[in-house]
Design a protein around this motif. Structure first.
Motif, mmCIF file in Angstrom:
data_model
loop_
_atom_site.group_PDB
_atom_site.id
_atom_site.type_symbol
_atom_site.label_atom_id
_atom_site.label_comp_id
_atom_site.label_asym_id
_atom_site.label_seq_id
_atom_site.Cartn_x
_atom_site.Cartn_y
_atom_site.Cartn_z
ATOM 1 N N THR A 119 -10.163 5.167 -40.365
ATOM 2 C CA THR A 119 -11.363 4.395 -39.813
ATOM 3 C C THR A 119 -10.815 2.935 -39.213
ATOM 4 O O THR A 119 -11.474 2.630 -38.184
ATOM 5 N N SER A 120 -9.694 2.349 -39.926
ATOM 6 C CA SER A 120 -9.419 1.082 -39.268
ATOM 7 C C SER A 120 -8.773 1.102 -38.016
ATOM 8 O O SER A 120 -8.768 0.201 -37.363
ATOM 9 N N LEU A 148 -9.792 2.517 -35.478
ATOM 10 C CA LEU A 148 -11.241 2.736 -34.673
ATOM 11 C C LEU A 148 -11.489 1.217 -34.167
ATOM 12 O O LEU A 148 -12.668 0.730 -34.690
ATOM 13 N N ASN A 149 -10.935 0.678 -33.053
ATOM 14 C CA ASN A 149 -11.464 -0.702 -32.628
ATOM 15 C C ASN A 149 -12.067 -0.278 -31.222
ATOM 16 O O ASN A 149 -12.279 0.707 -30.968
ATOM 17 N N ASP A 150 -12.395 -1.397 -30.736
ATOM 18 C CA ASP A 150 -13.321 -1.552 -29.219
ATOM 19 C C ASP A 150 -12.465 -0.439 -28.427
ATOM 20 O O ASP A 150 -13.262 0.247 -27.626
ATOM 21 N N VAL A 158 -12.725 3.271 -28.682
ATOM 22 C CA VAL A 158 -14.334 3.871 -28.832
ATOM 23 C C VAL A 158 -14.583 4.209 -27.072
ATOM 24 O O VAL A 158 -15.090 3.262 -26.446
ATOM 25 N N SER A 206 -17.361 5.038 -38.603
ATOM 26 C CA SER A 206 -16.406 4.188 -37.733
ATOM 27 C C SER A 206 -17.068 3.410 -36.553
ATOM 28 O O SER A 206 -17.094 2.403 -36.331
ATOM 29 N N SER A 219 -19.590 1.031 -37.463
ATOM 30 C CA SER A 219 -19.274 -0.176 -37.856
ATOM 31 C C SER A 219 -18.780 -0.915 -36.681
ATOM 32 O O SER A 219 -18.922 -2.130 -36.459
ATOM 33 N N ALA A 220 -18.094 -0.045 -35.831
ATOM 34 C CA ALA A 220 -17.604 -0.857 -34.448
ATOM 35 C C ALA A 220 -18.961 -1.566 -33.844
ATOM 36 O O ALA A 220 -18.625 -2.557 -33.357
ATOM 37 N N SER A 241 -20.260 -4.777 -34.862
ATOM 38 C CA SER A 241 -19.481 -6.027 -34.556
ATOM 39 C C SER A 241 -19.261 -6.263 -33.145
ATOM 40 O O SER A 241 -18.652 -7.228 -32.675
ATOM 41 N N ASP A 242 -19.746 -5.444 -32.194
ATOM 42 C CA ASP A 242 -19.350 -5.602 -30.704
ATOM 43 C C ASP A 242 -20.369 -5.263 -29.949
ATOM 44 O O ASP A 242 -21.010 -4.112 -29.852
#
Lengths: 184, 287
Positions: B2-3, B5-7, B10, B30, B33-34, B37-38
């Motif tokens: 999961t970690s 998976l950042n911007d 995606v 994931s 949650s991204a 925050s984005d």
């Protein structure tokens, strides 16, 4: 995985008995691929014939529609499309046929006709993927198998199609009169 | 997992798969949650969501336009053809999808009046002459129209005389279209026309269509000779006795005609009779 087929008794041929029910959907797919009513009719017939020829390969109990879509996609890709492109100018242009037809015959709902027009104006790979996934309800994996492409390709086609349609929607919402154009 | 998976990871594809419910649960949360925050990602998602449409409703309209009668007739023809072609062998070799041309709506209307006229002539002359014998025709400039077979050949020649190079220029020549067409014609005629009939050296095959002579279906296969001269290969069931090929001239066109197995066949066009006969010999061996 049992393969059931009986060549001796045509009544037990699930391909033969199943085709009539899916004819209109086959035709719709053929229209999405070919944009031409006559070609679509011939593509459906060629697909039915090929399906009957290959009926032993069909696994009873599985989805005849997907199996047949796959045959049609393959026939189109391998035999018909190249010829059509080669012939070029002889064909009615992609945007016209369905758009006009759709608009005429679905007068009751202009919006739906517009959706049809928008999709039909997408590049062929995108619109066939859109049809299978969003209209026919296939999963990505099933669509990938049907069109014989990787799942990633299905995903990128859908994303491209959605971006194009989103741009159309936003341009329209922006107030200016919309012009549907092909993506490529 | 999961970690990771950042911007950046995606992608639009992932977002679309998210919208389509195609992501496995882990990846789905994931993305969620991204998204939380984005803001940019949320906008991207909204954009892609704007690309959604009432797909099923829109395409249901197309479904209603399907020409069911024709599709069902074509399917019946395909089933029949398959039953005839594929015996019980489980052969992996597929018979080729035969080449068949598109039908030509434009020309068909010409045929019927011409036909009717010829049938009328047949009846008149036929009764007057008491129907001649089936002897081979002598090539002569004005051939007789005494028998049904002669009336048929005259009708075809009259019709063929109206053809120009341009008449055939609109024929769709892709294999699948031609394939479906030949099959339709074979079915109507009750005689299988192999796709080799579309592969005569020196003749550029264009299309096949079904016309009618009296109550009999008449197959017309159209070719272009030297990219210029329309040539037609026509077949009708007249139950003539078998007859070897012979030549005649009608409507200013050369004709070679013969009959076999109850079918009357002719090749007609404005080209030298020697070449016409060569083509006819090839076709005779294939039907």
């Amino acid at each position: 995985m049992n393969i059931h087929y009986e060549m001796t008794n045509p009544d037990h041929n699930p391909v033969k008995s199943g085709l009539p029910e899916i004819l209109s959907r086959l035709w719709r797919f053929a229209m999405v691929l070919s944009h031409n009513e006559e070609t679509a009719g011939d593509l459906v017939q060629a697909t039915c014939l090929r399906a009957l020829q290959k009926c032993e390969q069909f696994q009873a109990g599985t989805h005849l529609d997907r199996w047949t879509f796959s045959i049609m996609a393959s026939l189109w890709k391998n035999e018909l499309r190249a010829e059509r492109i080669r012939r070029g100018g002889g064909f009615v242009d992609a945007e016209e046929v369905l758009v006009t037809d759709g608009a005429e015959k679905i007068e009751t709902n202009i919006l739906l006709a517009e959706v049809l027009a928008e999709v039909q104006a997408l590049p062929e790979a995108q619109r066939s993927t859109v049809l299978l996934v969003y209209v026919e309800g296939l999963t990505y994996a099933e669509a990938a198998e049907t069109l014989e492409v990787p799942i990633g390709t299905i995903m990128s086609r859908l994303a491209a199609a959605r971006l194009k349609l989103a741009a159309l929607k936003r341009a329209e919402d922006g107030g200016s009169k919309r012009q549907v154009k092909t993506g490529q | 997992m999961t970690s990771e998976l950042n911007d950046q990871t995606v992608t639009d594809e992932t977002l679309v798969a998210y919208l389509d419910g195609e992501l496995p649960p882990g990846e789905r949360s994931s993305v969620e949650s991204a998204l939380e925050s984005d803001e940019e990602l949320r906008e991207r998602l909204a954009l892609l969501d704007d690309g959604a449409r009432p797909w099923k409703d829109a395409f249901a309209g197309l479904l209603e336009q399907a020409p069911m009668e024709k599709l069902e007739a074509d399917l019946a023809a395909a089933i029949q053809q398959q039953a005839e072609q594929a015996p019980t062998s489980g052969s992996a070799d597929l018979p080729p999808i035969i080449k068949v041309p598109a039908n030509d709506h434009g020309n068909r209307r010409w045929w019927r009046p011409a036909m009717a006229a010829c049938v009328a002539v047949t009846l008149l002359v036929g009764f007057a002459a008491g129907y001649g014998t089936n002897e081979a025709q002598n090539p002569e400039v004005v051939a007789a129209v005494g028998t049904e077979a002669e009336a048929w050949r005259q009708a075809v020649a009259d019709y063929q005389a109206l053809y120009t190079r341009e008449t055939l220029s609109v024929a769709l020549t892709d294999p699948v279209v031609q394939s479906a067409g030949l099959q339709r014609v074979s079915k109507s005629l009750g005689l299988t026309l192999p796709d080799s009939v579309s592969e005569v050296g020196g003749l550029d095959y264009k299309r096949a269509q079904i016309l009618k002579f009296g109550s009999q279906p008449l197959a017309q296969l159209a070719y272009l000779y030297k990219d210029e001269v329309p040539v037609a290969f026509c077949i009708v069931r007249l139950d003539e006795t078998d007859r070897a090929a012979s030549n005649e001239v009608r409507s200013g066109l050369n004709i070679v005609h013969w009959s076999k197995g109850g079918y009357s066949l002719m090749l007609v066009g404005d080209l030298p009779v020697e070449e016409l006969n060569d083509f006819a010999r090839e076709l005779e061996g294939r039907v």
